[in-house]
Design an enzyme around this catalytic site. Structure first.
Site, PDB file in Angstrom:
ATOM      1  N   GLU A  21     -24.084 -50.599 -32.886  1.00 26.46           N
ATOM      2  CA  GLU A  21     -23.261 -51.731 -32.464  1.00 26.46           C
ATOM      3  C   GLU A  21     -22.465 -51.257 -31.251  1.00 26.46           C
ATOM      4  OE1 GLU A  21     -21.087 -52.956 -35.945  1.00 26.46           O
ATOM      5  OE2 GLU A  21     -22.922 -53.102 -37.146  1.00 26.46           O
ATOM      6  N   HIS A  58     -16.866 -54.038 -33.715  1.00 27.43           N
ATOM      7  CA  HIS A  58     -18.214 -54.012 -34.295  1.00 27.43           C
ATOM      8  C   HIS A  58     -19.118 -55.014 -33.581  1.00 27.43           C
ATOM      9  CE1 HIS A  58     -17.699 -51.659 -38.197  1.00 27.43           C
ATOM     10  NE2 HIS A  58     -16.491 -51.649 -37.647  1.00 27.43           N
ATOM     11  N   GLU A 117     -15.890 -58.544 -34.675  1.00 25.28           N
ATOM     12  CA  GLU A 117     -17.330 -58.621 -34.411  1.00 25.28           C
ATOM     13  C   GLU A 117     -17.495 -59.291 -33.046  1.00 25.28           C
ATOM     14  OE1 GLU A 117     -19.602 -57.416 -36.504  1.00 25.28           O
ATOM     15  OE2 GLU A 117     -18.324 -57.014 -38.242  1.00 25.28           O
ATOM     16  N   HIS A 169     -20.300 -48.161 -36.058  1.00 26.35           N
ATOM     17  CA  HIS A 169     -21.728 -48.216 -36.377  1.00 26.35           C
ATOM     18  C   HIS A 169     -22.467 -47.920 -35.077  1.00 26.35           C
ATOM     19  CE1 HIS A 169     -20.681 -50.965 -39.977  1.00 26.35           C
ATOM     20  NE2 HIS A 169     -20.813 -49.702 -40.371  1.00 26.35           N
ATOM     21  N   GLU A 210       2.878  -0.457   4.124  1.00 23.66           N
ATOM     22  CA  GLU A 210       2.719   0.916   3.635  1.00 23.66           C
ATOM     23  C   GLU A 210       4.109   1.401   3.232  1.00 23.66           C
ATOM     24  OE1 GLU A 210      -0.212   2.371   3.432  1.00 23.66           O
ATOM     25  OE2 GLU A 210      -1.419   0.960   4.597  1.00 23.66           O
ATOM     26  N   HIS A 228       0.837  -1.204   0.000  1.00 25.78           N
ATOM     27  CA  HIS A 228       0.000   0.000   0.000  1.00 25.78           C
ATOM     28  C   HIS A 228       0.866   1.246   0.000  1.00 25.78           C
ATOM     29  CE1 HIS A 228      -4.152  -1.594   1.172  1.00 25.78           C
ATOM     30  NE2 HIS A 228      -3.395  -2.677   1.048  1.00 25.78           N
TER      31      HIS A 228
END
Length: 1219
Positions: free
Chosen positions: A407, A511, A602, A404, A185, A92
Site C-alpha cells: 500500500e 493505508h 485509506e 502494509h 624553527e 619545527h
C-alpha cells in the site's frame, strides 16, 4: 565574523623517527591560560579565545604499515581544504628562524634563490610578528652548533632562499587552501632535555600569541545576494595588484590578510555582477570590515528556500513573518508544488531523505527509530524550526506510511509532503506557521521490506503486504480485547519504543485499498463488526472529518463502487470495528498506551497505482494532509507547575470529567488534550500534590491555554512518623543553585545543551594498551593535580596495576555528604571499548573543569571514581577487530572475573588478585551511591541480578537507572542491538535483567548490590567486543550523553541526615528501604540512596534509639532531602517504656500488699494460738479446784459438758501449727 576565523597550529611532520618535544609542547599548550591575567581589564587572551578557534593536530601512531608521514599528509590536505583556515603556523626544530613561502623555486637550486610569492609583503609581516617577540629569533643569529655563522635578517627568511624544499606544506596551504602559513624553527636542538622546556615556553609564549592575533589583520566581511540577503559561498575576493585570490566561506564570509595600506578589492560570484570597492584603508590591528551586496544577473523572484536554510534559524523567522509575494504585487502567493512524482524504492527513498536533510538543515533532522527484519532503516524526517529539540508547549505530530508494504500511496504522499514543507517554509504562510509551531515527524515507510516485494499495478493483492517474516504489522500490536499470538516484530517494537520516546499528540497511519478515514476502536470484545466506541468518540469523529472534508471523493462516502458496490461511509469516515474487526491494530495501541490520538486513512482503492497517477493523489490529498496536521492545535493545552518553585511537573495526570481517558504531562510539565467545542471540568493531579480542577470552555479556533499550579501535599503528623523534606531555611544558596542545575540538566535536551556548551572534548581515536593507559592516567594526574588522584587498587596476576582515578574538587579527602559514583571497565580484557570511553570521559571532565560551569559544579559536588581496566592482563593478549574472539576475556589464570565475585561466608575463599583489589578497596567500603560497569558484545543495559532469583529487591529503581542510560543513547533504547550473531534479538527499551539475558553466578553487579549496598548496571557498548579504532569516536559520541546522565542521576534520589535530639549525628544507623534494601549511614550521619520516582518508605534503626518511619516522595528531576531525628529508645523487652513501668509498679504494689496481708494474717493467727494455750491452762486450774471442792459428780461429764468443743478446736489448731 571573528567568531568563525580559524587558526591552525600543526606539528612537525618531517622527522619520521622522532617528534620535537618543543614542537609538542608549543602545539598542545592552551594559549589562553599562558598570559598573565592579573590585569583588571579584559584580558586579550579572553578576547582572543572568544573569537578564534585554535586547532591542534594529534600525534599519529604507526598502527599500520602506512607511513605516518604519508597518512598525515593526506589528512592535512583534507583538513586544510575542508576548513577555511586563514592563518597557520607549522612548528619545527633545528634552527631559530621564521621561514615563509615559497619553499622552493622553479630551478630548485639548493639555496640562495629568493622565491617570491604574490603576498610576499604579507608573509614578511607575519614572520616578523613572530620573530620580533622571540628573544633569540629576533637577533637573527641562532648560533646553532655547526652553523654559528648562519644569520637571518630580523630572524626571518624566504624558504627557498634558505634551502630548497619541494612539496612543503606551507606552500600547499597558500596555493590550494587560501591559508597563509609560515614555518617556525623553534630551537637549535630538535629534542632538548626536559629541563629546558620551561625556558623554551618562555621564549615562544609571546610570539605564539602575537602570531595568533595576526589572523585579524586585513579586510573581512560578507558577500551576499543583494535581493535576498543570503550569503554567497565560494565567491571570489580579488585585490588589485596582488595575483592571489581567496574564496568566501559557505555563508559568504571572507577574510583577506593584508598589510597596512590602501587597496581596491573586488568580489564576484557566478550569476552575479562583480562589485569593486576602491580605496579601502587597512590599518594596524583589527581588519577593516567591508561587505559586498552583489546584484544577480537575472532578478530572483524570491528567496531560495535552500539559501534560507543555510542561514540561522532566527534570520529565517525574521524574513518570513509575512509571506513573500514575488510573482506580482497583487496576485496571491502560490506555494511551490512537489515535482518528484515517482515510486521510490528503498535506496532511492534513502537518498531523497538525505538530500532534503542536507539541503534544509535548519528545519530538518533525519533519524532512524530502528531497523526492519531485513535491517533496513526505519527512517523518520523531523521538520521543525528547531529540529532535534522538544520546545516546551509545542505539540508533536506524526504521519506513518507504508505499514502494509504493497500500500504505497501513503509512502509517496509523505515524500511529497516533505518536499512541499521544505520548499515552502519561509515563503508560504500556512506552511511556515505549521513548521514554526509544530514539531512534525514523518515516517514514509514502516515496512520497507514488504515494499521491495510489492509490484506496481497491484490493485487489491497481498504480495508484500506483510513484513519479511510474513506478519501483518497492523495485527501485531498488543490488544485490549484479545491476546495477540504472533511474536512482536522488529518494526512493531521499534515503533512502540518511538511512540514512548516522543510526546506525540496526534497521528495518522496511511493505508490503501479503500477511501475512508477509520477511527478507534478497531475491534471489540465479541470479535465481530460492531460499532466499538472509545471514550473520545466525538473527538475522533471530528479529527476524521477534518481530513475527509478536504478530499471531495472521500467525503462522498462511496469510494470504490467497482470493487465494493455496497460499501458506504457517511462523510467518508467510519468506526474501525464497525467496518471490520482488526485486533492488534496500531491506532488503538496509540490511544490506549500513549497520549497520542491516531486515525487510519485509506487513500485509494488501488494499493499500488502506476507512477503516472501519483500527481493526482497529491492534488486530492494535499489540503487534507495539511488540515489534519492543524488539528493538533485544538482542545486544551498548557502546563502543570509546582507551586513551590514554579517548575513543570513531569507525568502529572490531566483528567476530563465524564471522559475516561486521562493524558499525562511531558518533562517540562506541558500537556495537550484534544477536545471538541464545549465546556469541561478538567483536573490536574500528581503524586505528592493536591489535585486542582478548573472549568474550561473550548472554542472552535485553536487550543485554550490552561495552566495548573499544584501545591504539595502537606506532611501529615502520623504516629511514629518523622519527616522533613527540603526545609527552605536549611538550604544554603549554593545548594539551591545546584538543585536548579540538576533540574535543568534533567529537562528535555538539558544534557545536549551541556555537551554543546562544553569548551573541550577529546574523542578517542586509538586504543591504549597497558603502558599507554598508565601514561595517560599519569598525564591526567600531572596536568590536573587539583582535581585528580591516581592510586593503584592492587596488581593483576602478571603484576600490572589496577589503576583507580578519582576526580573531585578535593581528591583523596573524605566528604561523606557528597554522592560517590563508580565507573568500571575492562572486566573482560577482550572488550576494551569501555576502557577507552572512560579515558575519554575522564579527559572530558578535566578539560572542562573551570571552563564549563555545569561540569565544574558536578565535579565540585561529586566523587567520581574511574577504574578503566580491571583485567589488564587479558587486555594485553586481546586483538583489535576481534569481534567475537574470546582471547583475553579471562585473566591469565583463565578465570572469568565476572564469575569471581562470590560471597565469603565460609571465610576461606581465595579470590583472583584483580577481583580482590576492587572488592576490598572499593566495593566493601560501602560508600558508593551508584556503579556503572562497561562491557561489550551487544548494545543494551542489564540490571541485577545476573543470578537466577525469584524476586529482585528495589527492581523499580534498578530498571529506572538502566532505562535512563539507554534512553540517552541514540539507538540502545530502540531495543534492537542488531548484532550479527543475534540479529533477531529484541530487548524492549534496551533494558533487561541480567539473568534473563545471560544468567551466571558471581557477577560484580550482584556482589555490589548485595554486599556493597550499591546499585550497579552493566552497559554493553557495542556488538563487536574489540571493534577497529576507527569506530571509537562514534562510540564515544553515542555514549557521552548517557555517561553524563549518570553523573546527574547520582545526585537525585534521597539525601538523608540522621541525628539525635541533641543534634549529634548518628553514624552506622541502618536505613531500610521499602521493607527490603538496607544501607548504613556514613560518618556524620549522612546517607544517600537512589530511588525511582514515586513514593517510598524508609525505616531508620539504630541501637539505643527508637525506630523512625519516613515516607518520602522522589521526583525525577530533583533530589529529596530527609532529616531524621532519633529519640532515645523507649522500649523494654519490645514494649513501650511507659507500659512496662506501669505494669512493674502495679506488680510491685501488689506484691507489697500481698506481703502485708500475709503478715497480718499470720500475726492474728499467732495471737490466737497464744490465747488458746492461756485459756487452756486457766480452765485446767479451775477444773482441778473444782474437783477438789466437789464431792460428787463425774470428771468426764464435766469436761464434756463445758469444754469439749473449744478444746477440740484448740488442739486441732495446735496440731496444725506444729506441722
Amino acid at each position: 565574523m571573528a567568531s568563525v576565523i580559524p587558526v591552525c597550529t600543526v606539528r612537525d611532520i618531517d622527522d619520521t623517527s622522532s617528534v620535537s618535544p618543543v614542537t609538542w609542547m608549543t602545539s598542545v599548550i592552551r594559549v589562553y591560560t599562558a598570559r598573565d591575567i592579573d590585569d583588571t581589564s579584559v584580558s586579550p587572551v579572553t578576547w582572543m579565545t572568544s573569537v578564534i578557534r585554535v586547532y591542534t593536530v594529534r600525534d599519529i601512531d604507526d598502527a599500520s604499515s602506512v607511513s605516518p608521514v604519508t597518512w598525515m599528509t593526506s589528512v592535512i590536505r583534507v583538513y586544510t581544504v575542508r576548513d577555511t583556515f586563514v592563518l597557520s603556523g607549522n612548528l619545527h626544530g633545528g634552527s631559530v628562524v621564521a621561514s615563509y613561502p615559497y619553499d622552493d623555486s622553479p630551478t630548485h637550486q639548493s639555496s640562495g634563490v629568493y622565491s617570491k610569492s604574490a603576498d610576499d609583503e604579507v608573509f614578511k609581516y607575519l614572520a616578523k610578528a613572530y620573530a620580533s617577540h622571540h628573544p633569540i629569533m629576533k637577533t637573527g643569529t641562532p648560533n646553532c652548533p655547526g652553523e654559528e655563522d648562519e644569520t637571518f635578517k630580523d630572524g626571518i627568511t624566504n624558504g627557498a632562499h634558505w634551502y630548497d624544499v619541494e612539496g612543503g606544506m606551507q606552500d600547499y596551504n597558500y596555493v590550494w587552501a587560501d591559508c597563509f602559513e609560515i614555518t617556525l624553527e623553534l630551537s637549535c636542538c630538535k629534542y632538548p632535555p626536559a629541563s629546558e622546556l620551561q625556558q623554551e615556553w618562555e621564549n615562544n609564549r609571546e610570539s605564539l600569541l602575537t602570531f595568533i592575533e595576526q589572523v585579524h589583520i586585513g579586510v573581512k566581511g560578507f558577500v551576499r545576494d543583494s535581493a535576498t540577503g543570503a550569503g554567497l559561498g565560494n565567491a571570489t575576493i580579488a585585490v588589485a595588484g596582488i595575483a592571489h585570490n581567496i574564496t568566501a566561506g559557505r555563508f559568504g564570509d571572507y577574510h583577506r590578510l593584508l598589510v597596512p595600506g590602501t587597496y581596491n578589492v573586488t568580489a564576484s560570484a557566478p550569476g552575479y555582477m562583480p562589485m569593486t570597492i576602491e580605496n579601502i584603508e587597512v590599518k594596524e590591528g583589527d581588519g577593516t570590515e567591508v561587505d559586498f551586496p552583489l546584484q544577480p544577473t537575472v532578478v530572483s523572484p524570491g528567496p531560495d528556500p535552500t539559501q534560507l536554510a543555510a542561514t540561522s534559524a532566527p534570520a529565517v523567522v525574521t524574513n518570513t513573518t509575512s509571506p513573500v509575494q514575488a510573482e506580482t504585487p497583487t496576485s496571491p502567493h502560490q506555494p511551490v508544488q512537489p515535482v518528484d512524482f515517482r515510486h521510490h524504492h528503498f535506496p532511492d527513498m534513502e537518498i531523497f531523505l538525505r538530500r532534503y536533510a542536507n539541503e534544509y538543515p535548519n528545519i530538518t533532522r533525519l533519524y532512524s527509530v530502528g531497523k526492519s527484519a531485513e535491517f533496513r532503516e526505519l527512517y523518520v524526517m523531523e521538520i521543525s524550526d528547531n529540529p532535534g529539540i522538544h520546545e516546551a508547549g509545542e505539540p508533536e505530530f506524526k504521519y506513518v506510511g507504508n505499514m502494509h508494504g504493497n500500500e504505497v500511496v501513503g509512502r509517496e504522499l509523505l515524500l511529497n509532503l516533505i518536499e512541499y514543507l521544505c520548499k515552502n517554509f519561509g515563503t508560504d504562510p500556512e506552511v511556515t506557521d505549521l513548521v514554526l509551531h509544530t514539531r512534525i515527524h514523518i515516517m514514509p515507510s514502516m515496512n520497507p521490506d514488504g515494499y521491495e516485494k510489492s509490484q506496481e499495478g497491484d490493485v487489491g493483492g497481498t504480495g508484500g503486504r506483510n513484513n519479511s517474516n510474513n506478519y501483518d504489522l497492523n495485527r501485531n500490536f498488543p490488544d485490549q480485547f484479545v491476546q495477540v499470538a504472533d511474536p512482536l516484530q522488529p518494526e512493531t517494537i521499534a515503533v512502540m519504543n518511538w511512540l514512548k520516546t516522543y510526546p506525540f499528540v496526534l497521528s495518522a497511519n496511511l493505508h490503501g485499498g479503500s477511501l475512508v478515514v477509520n477511527y478507534p476502536f478497531d475491534d471489540d470484545e465479541q470479535g465481530i463488526a460492531i460499532y466499538s466506541k472509545s471514550p473520545d468518540d466525538t473527538v475522533f469523529q471530528q479529527l476524521a472529518l477534518s481530513y475527509s472534508r478536504e478530499n471531495a471523493q472521500m467525503y462522498q462516502g462511496s469510494p470504490c463502487k467497482n470493487m465494493y458496490p455496497n460499501e458506504y461511509f457517511p462523510h467518508g469516515i467510519t468506526n474501525g470495528a464497525n467496518w471490520y474487526n482488526v485486533p492488534g491494530g496500531m491506532q488503538d495501541w496509540n490511544y490506549l498506551h500513549t497520549n497520542c490520538f491516531e486515525v487510519t486513512i485509506e487513500l485509494g482503492c488501488v494499493k499500488y497505482p502506476n507512477a503516472e497517477e501519483l500527481p493526482k493523489y497529491w492534488k486530492e490529498n494535499r489540503r487534507s494532509l495539511l488540515q489534519f496536521m492543524k488539528q493538533v492545535h485544538q482542545g486544551v493545552s498548557g502546563f502543570v507547575l509546582d507551586a513551590m518553585d514554579g517548575r513543570g511537573i513531569f507525568n502529572a495526570t490531566i483528567s476530563v470529567a465524564d471522559i475516561d481517558h486521562p493524558v499525562t504531562t511531558y518533562r517540562d510539565g506541558d500537556y495537550w488534550r484534544l477536545l471538541v467545542q464545549g465546556t469541561y471540568k478538567i483536573t490536574a493531579s500528581a503524586r505528592g500534590y493536591n489535585p486542582l480542577t478548573k472549568t474550561v470552555t473550548v472554542g472552535s479556533k485553536g487550543a485554550v491555554q490552561v495552566n495548573f499550579t499544584l501545591s504539595r501535599t502537606d506532611a501529615k503528623a502520623e504516629e511514629g512518623k518523622t519527616l522533613v523534606i527540603n526545609p527552605p531555611d536549611t538550604r544554603d544558596p549554593t545548594t539551591k543553585e545546584f538543585e536548579t542545575l540538576i533540574k535543568d540538566l534533567s529537562a528535555e535536551h538539558g544534557l545536549e545543551h551541556l555537551v554543546l556548551a562544553s569548551s573541550g572534548d577529546a574523542p578517542p581515536y586509538r586504543y591504549h594498551p597497558y603502558k599507554d593507559l598508565s601514561e595517560f592516567l599519569r598525564g591526567l594526574n600531572l596536568n590536573y593535580p587539583q582535581i585528580t588522584n591516581l592510586t593503584s587498587l592492587g596488581q593483576s596476576v602478571e603484576f600490572r596495576h589496577i589503576w583507580c582515578l578519582e576526580i573531585s574538587n578535593k581528591p583523596n579527602q573524605s566528604e561523606p555528604e557528597e554522592p560517590k559514583i563508580r565507573f568500571v571497565a575492562g572486566i573482560h580484557g577482550n572488550a576494551p571499548v569501555g576502557t577507552e570511553l572512560l579515558l575519554a570521559l575522564a579527559e572530558f571532565l578535566c578539560m572542562n573543569y573551570k571552563k564549563n560551569a555545569a561540569i565544574t559544579k558536578l565535579i565540585d559536588r561529586t566523587r567520581i571514581v574511574i577504574v578503566p581496566s580491571l583485567n589488564p592482563d587479558g587486555r594485553e593478549v586481546a586483538q583489535e577487530r576481534g569481534c567475537t574472539s574470546k582471547v583475553g576475556q579471562t585473566n591469565i589464570h583463565g578465570k572469568d572475573l565476572d564469575t569471581d565475585f562470590t560471597s565469603n561466608s565460609s571465610g576461606d575463599l581465595v579470590r583472583e588478585p584483580e577481583t580482590k583489589a576492587i572488592v576490598e578497596n572499593l566495593i566493601l567500603k560501602q560508600d558508593f551511591s551508584l556503579s556503572i560497569a562497561l562491557d561489550g558484545g551487544s548494545v543494551l543495559v542489564t540490571y541485577p541480578y545476573d543470578k537466577p532469583v525469584q524476586t529482585v529487591e528495589n527492581k523499580e529503581t534498578l530498571q529506572h537507572l538502566a532505562s535512563l542510560y539507554a534512553s540517552n543513547h541514540p539507538s540502545m533504547h530502540l531495543g534492537q542491538p542488531g548484532c550479527p550473531n543475534k540479529s533477531d534479538e529484541n530487548i524492549p527499551g534496551g533494558v533487561i535483567r541480567g539473568a534473563e539475558w545471560h544468567s551466571h553466578l558471581g557477577s560484580m553487579k550482584d556482589f555490589s548490590v548485595t554486599f556493597g549496598h550499591c546499585p550497579e548496571i552493566t552497559v554493553y557498548t557495542s556488538c563487536c567486543y574489540f571493534p577497529s579504532a576507527g569506530q571509537l569516536p562514534s562510540l564515544w559520541a553515542e555514549n557521552k550523553k548517557s555517561l553524563l546522565s549518570m553523573l546527574v542521576e547520582v545526585h537525585k534520589g534521597v539525601h538523608g541526615f540522621v541525628r539525635d535530639k541533641s543534634g549529634k549525628p548518628v553514624s552506622k544507623a541502618i536505613i531500610v528501604l521499602n521493607e527490603g534494601v538496607k544501607l548504613y549511614t556514613k560518618e556524620g550521619g549522612y546517607f544517600h540512596v537512589l530511588l525511582a520516582p514515586g513514593s517510598h518508605n524508609i525505616n531508620a534503626i539504630a541501637e539505643g534509639y527508637q525506630q523512625q518511619h519516613v515516607q518520602v516522595l522522589v521526583r525525577h528531576d530533583v533530589p529529596s532531602s530527609v532529616f531524621i531525628v532519633f529519640d532515645m529508645d523507649n522500649r523494654i523487652f519490645g514494649l513501650p517504656r511507659e507500659l512496662v513501668v506501669t505494669v512493674a509498679g502495679a506488680t510491685m504494689s501488689a506484691l507489697v500488699l500481698t506481703a502485708c496481708i500475709i503478715w497480718c494474717v499470720c500475726s492474728i493467727k499467732s495471737n490466737r494460738h497464744k490465747d488458746g494455750f492461756h485459756r487452756l491452762r486457766q480452765h485446767h486450774d479451775d477444773y482441778e479446784d473444782e474437783i477438789r471442792m466437789m464431792s460428787t459428780g463425774s470428771k468426764k461429764s464435766l469436761l464434756s459438758h463445758e469444754f469439749q468443743d473449744e478444746t477440740d478446736t484448740e488442739e486441732e489448731t495446735l496440731y496444725s501449727s506444729k506441722h
